[in-house]
Write an enzyme that holds these catalytic residues in place. Structure first.
Site, short mmCIF file in Angstrom:
data_model
loop_
_atom_site.label_atom_id
_atom_site.label_comp_id
_atom_site.label_asym_id
_atom_site.label_seq_id
_atom_site.Cartn_x
_atom_site.Cartn_y
_atom_site.Cartn_z
N CYS A 85 0.33 3.55 3.57
CA CYS A 85 -1.09 4.11 3.16
C CYS A 85 -1.29 5.31 4.11
O CYS A 85 -1.06 4.99 5.39
CB CYS A 85 -2.27 2.95 2.98
N HIS A 126 -3.69 0.37 -6.04
CA HIS A 126 -4.10 0.68 -4.54
C HIS A 126 -5.28 1.27 -4.32
O HIS A 126 -6.11 0.96 -3.33
CB HIS A 126 -2.64 1.62 -4.11
N GLU A 127 -5.37 2.28 -5.24
CA GLU A 127 -6.80 3.24 -4.90
C GLU A 127 -7.99 2.45 -5.27
O GLU A 127 -9.14 2.51 -4.52
CB GLU A 127 -6.68 4.47 -5.68
N HIS A 130 -9.17 0.33 -2.58
CA HIS A 130 -9.78 0.92 -1.54
C HIS A 130 -11.40 1.01 -1.71
O HIS A 130 -12.15 0.92 -1.02
CB HIS A 130 -9.38 2.34 -1.12
C1 FME Z 1 2.05 3.33 -4.07
S1 FME Z 1 0.60 3.32 -3.89
C2 FME Z 1 0.36 4.25 -2.38
C3 FME Z 1 -0.80 5.26 -2.49
C4 FME Z 1 -1.02 5.75 -0.88
N1 FME Z 1 -2.42 6.26 -0.87
C5 FME Z 1 -3.17 5.73 -0.12
O1 FME Z 1 -4.45 5.38 -0.47
C6 FME Z 1 -0.03 6.75 -0.97
O2 FME Z 1 0.87 6.61 -0.21
O3 FME Z 1 -0.29 7.96 -1.26
#
Ligand code: FME
Length: 136
Positions: A85, A126-127, A130
């Protein structure tokens, strides 16, 4: 406007509040910031740019798509993923689901319920984490 990406883990660990039409500037800023970072990011959440609202943006091909108040309403087929991240050092392992259903509003505040799979589903999970104060 392109914003700085925060590493403030205390801020990132807070659960975000629902976004309204008054938050359109944050939606635009998040999309602008993702567009400026497509060489190193596939998605962003608003708390990564210092806005504690339930807004995410994901990269789908050449398009940076905002999702407002996204909620995962169905998920199936778990697997273990290793993710990084922009707001964190290193990589972490977590459980993700291959198939998800998401409800969200678009930039016109129109509601959608849509299914996603594979890597797109992973980015959304993932988002959405957050927005719930979960780092990975
Ligand atoms: C595979 S999900 C990874 C998401 C990450 N973004 C951060 O919130 C990013 O590397 O863009």
């Amino acid at each position: 406007m392109i914003k700085q990406i925060t590493h403030n883990q205390a801020f990132l660990s807070r659960k975000a509040t629902r976004a309204t039409e008054a938050d359109m500037q944050a939606v635009t800023d998040l999309v602008d910031t993702l567009k400026a970072n497509t060489n190193r990011a596939v998605g962003l959440a608003a708390n990564m740019i210092g806005v504690n609202k339930r807004i995410i943006a994901i990269q789908l091909g050449v398009l940076s798509i905002p999702m407002i108040n996204p909620e995962i309403t169905k998920k199936s087929d778990p697997y273990e993923a290793t993710e990084a991240c922009l707001s964190l050092e290193g990589q972490r392992k977590t459980t993700r689901y291959k198939n998800i259903e998401v409800t969200y509003q678009d930039q016109n505040f129109k509601s959608h319920t849509q299914t996603f799979k594979d890597f797109t589903a992973q980015i959304i999970q993932h988002e959405v984490d957050h927005t719930n104060g979960v780092l990975i």
